[in-house]
Design a protein around this motif. Structure first.
Motif, mmCIF file in Angstrom:
data_model
loop_
_atom_site.group_PDB
_atom_site.id
_atom_site.type_symbol
_atom_site.label_atom_id
_atom_site.label_comp_id
_atom_site.label_asym_id
_atom_site.label_seq_id
_atom_site.Cartn_x
_atom_site.Cartn_y
_atom_site.Cartn_z
ATOM 1 N N GLY A 184 -58.968 33.186 -48.012
ATOM 2 C CA GLY A 184 -58.055 34.408 -48.341
ATOM 3 C C GLY A 184 -58.507 35.350 -47.274
ATOM 4 O O GLY A 184 -57.534 36.329 -47.220
ATOM 5 N N ASP A 185 -59.407 35.270 -46.438
ATOM 6 C CA ASP A 185 -59.793 36.231 -45.534
ATOM 7 C C ASP A 185 -58.830 35.824 -44.233
ATOM 8 O O ASP A 185 -58.148 34.908 -43.897
ATOM 9 C CB ASP A 185 -61.139 36.075 -44.914
ATOM 10 C CG ASP A 185 -61.898 36.841 -45.957
ATOM 11 O OD1 ASP A 185 -61.837 37.762 -46.774
ATOM 12 O OD2 ASP A 185 -63.098 36.492 -46.208
ATOM 13 N N TYR A 186 -59.007 36.665 -43.136
ATOM 14 C CA TYR A 186 -58.071 36.588 -41.907
ATOM 15 C C TYR A 186 -59.022 36.593 -40.856
ATOM 16 O O TYR A 186 -59.892 37.414 -40.512
ATOM 17 C CB TYR A 186 -56.901 37.525 -42.034
ATOM 18 C CG TYR A 186 -55.935 37.539 -42.979
ATOM 19 C CD1 TYR A 186 -54.617 36.759 -42.970
ATOM 20 C CD2 TYR A 186 -56.297 38.095 -44.389
ATOM 21 C CE1 TYR A 186 -53.658 36.611 -44.149
ATOM 22 C CE2 TYR A 186 -55.176 38.265 -45.377
ATOM 23 C CZ TYR A 186 -54.216 37.346 -45.356
ATOM 24 O OH TYR A 186 -53.393 37.448 -46.503
ATOM 25 N N VAL A 187 -58.241 35.907 -39.672
ATOM 26 C CA VAL A 187 -58.838 35.871 -38.254
ATOM 27 C C VAL A 187 -57.614 36.450 -37.286
ATOM 28 O O VAL A 187 -56.545 35.901 -37.329
ATOM 29 C CB VAL A 187 -59.368 34.595 -37.948
ATOM 30 C CG1 VAL A 187 -59.775 34.548 -36.455
ATOM 31 C CG2 VAL A 187 -60.445 34.182 -38.731
ATOM 32 N N ALA A 188 -57.934 37.392 -36.531
ATOM 33 C CA ALA A 188 -57.164 37.679 -35.333
ATOM 34 C C ALA A 188 -57.405 36.907 -34.152
ATOM 35 O O ALA A 188 -58.661 36.663 -33.835
ATOM 36 C CB ALA A 188 -57.301 39.174 -34.973
ATOM 37 N N ILE A 189 -56.276 36.464 -33.598
ATOM 38 C CA ILE A 189 -56.497 35.565 -32.386
ATOM 39 C C ILE A 189 -55.888 36.285 -31.299
ATOM 40 O O ILE A 189 -54.449 36.625 -31.354
ATOM 41 C CB ILE A 189 -55.733 34.210 -32.614
ATOM 42 C CG1 ILE A 189 -56.345 33.452 -34.031
ATOM 43 C CG2 ILE A 189 -55.782 33.263 -31.507
ATOM 44 C CD1 ILE A 189 -55.698 32.473 -34.310
ATOM 45 N N ASP A 190 -56.394 36.981 -30.328
ATOM 46 C CA ASP A 190 -56.256 37.586 -29.281
ATOM 47 C C ASP A 190 -55.908 39.010 -29.917
ATOM 48 O O ASP A 190 -55.861 39.204 -31.016
ATOM 49 C CB ASP A 190 -54.943 37.001 -28.548
ATOM 50 C CG ASP A 190 -55.188 35.882 -27.829
ATOM 51 O OD1 ASP A 190 -56.103 35.694 -27.131
ATOM 52 O OD2 ASP A 190 -54.385 34.832 -27.833
ATOM 53 N N ALA A 191 -55.443 39.951 -28.929
ATOM 54 C CA ALA A 191 -55.003 41.289 -29.309
ATOM 55 C C ALA A 191 -53.848 41.817 -28.458
ATOM 56 O O ALA A 191 -53.803 41.493 -27.460
ATOM 57 C CB ALA A 191 -56.399 42.411 -29.105
ATOM 58 N N ALA A 192 -53.028 42.494 -29.011
ATOM 59 C CA ALA A 192 -51.978 43.064 -28.327
ATOM 60 C C ALA A 192 -51.858 44.557 -29.087
ATOM 61 O O ALA A 192 -52.272 45.040 -29.876
ATOM 62 C CB ALA A 192 -50.649 42.641 -28.674
#
Length: 311
Positions: A58-66
């Protein structure tokens, strides 16, 4: 290559978790992509992106940044409970760096939130926008890191290309981590595969058509090692990605998402490119002697990596 000048597919229809989102577009179950402006040399808008993937926990992962607009950040905060459920930030392209300092200032590395990057990120991006130290927890140079979030995320790095220290940095933006999110059937990557969703004036000027797919234009110059083996290794690696990963959507950083037919277009692209790769292998073998010895191959001239960022 890999398509035709026809209308691209719209996002798939399904019941979205946050139907009011206008910036983080839900591609499939548990996967969102955000595309925003990025001006190269402050003149040409080449766009860039980041993605959010939900894990089985249920957690999240960010892939890259903008760069996040106020409204985009509000959506990300709603999605991740103000960042409390954001457990990692993965930075998958050596030259996508510009938004990392601001993103870290908003969602800093903690014991519960890991920052993982390319070797170049760890060398160059050490402070965030607030002046705080960015505490990178790992580098993708470590093969074990690719399994950090398996089976929720599967990650691979192209074979036959330089990932640790791409040269020359002004041109060689070919390699990046491929990230597959099985639940949403989404494969996200940045520059190795380019999908031209819309044909802008600039793209038309350089002969690109909408709804087409191709490999990064350095494929036949500095993108692959100039050895007999490298083009064949990349071809076999990409074929295995297609064989192993059951994806429908393919996300590219600068040119937009390819919805529902991403794998079909990628398969067509590889088929069309195989003769080019075989010819390239023969060319490098001839240049380096019959063995195609890597030690004999021409090394690209080293140059400063300043101002080479593309995202």
């Amino acid at each position: 290559m890999g398509g035709s000048d026809s209308k691209p597919n719209p996002p798939p229809e399904f019941e979205r978790q946050y139907p009011h989102f206008k910036h983080f577009i839900q591609v499939g179950p548990g996967f969102w992509d955000y595309n925003t402006s990025f001006f190269k040399a402050k003149v040409v808008n080449i766009h860039t992106h980041m993605s959010i993937a939900q894990l089985g926990s249920g957690d999240y992962v960010a892939i890259d940044a903008a760069e996040l607009t106020k409204d985009a950040k509000a959506e990300l905060d709603e999605l991740t409970a103000n960042g409390d459920k954001l457990v990692a930030s993965l930075h998958t392209h050596p030259f996508h760096t510009m938004a990392i300092p601001a993103f870290h200032a908003a969602y800093p590395a903690t014991e519960k939130r890991r920052y993982i990057g390319c070797p170049r990120h760890l060398r160059k991006i050490t402070k965030d926008a607030a002046g705080a130290e960015i505490k990178w927890s790992a580098s993708f140079e470590d093969p074990a890191v690719l399994d950090s979030f398996s089976p929720d995320l599967e990650m691979r790095i192209p074979e036959g290309a330089e990932f640790v220290d791409p040269q020359p940095p002004s041109k060689n933006h070919f390699s990046n981590v491929f990230v597959f999110h099985p639940i949403s059937k989404t494969l996200t990557q940045d520059d190795t595969v380019l999908y031209f969703r819309d044909s802008s004036f600039v793209l038309k000027a350089v002969g690109k058509k909408q709804n087409t797919m191709e490999f990064h234009n350095t494929l036949t110059s500095v993108g692959l090692y100039k050895t007999k083996e490298a083009p064949l290794k990349f071809m076999a690696w990409f074929r295995k990605v297609l064989d192993d990963w059951d994806f429908e959507h393919l996300i590219s950083a600068h040119t937009g998402p390819c919805y529902t037919v991403g794998k079909q277009m990628a398969e067509a692209l590889l088929t069309e490119t195989e003769p080019v790769l075989r010819s390239l292998s023969e060319k490098y073998a001839e240049q380096n002697g019959e063995s195609g010895d890597a030690a004999a191959c021409e090394k690209p001239e080293r140059e400063s990596s300043e101002n080479c960022e593309c995202g």
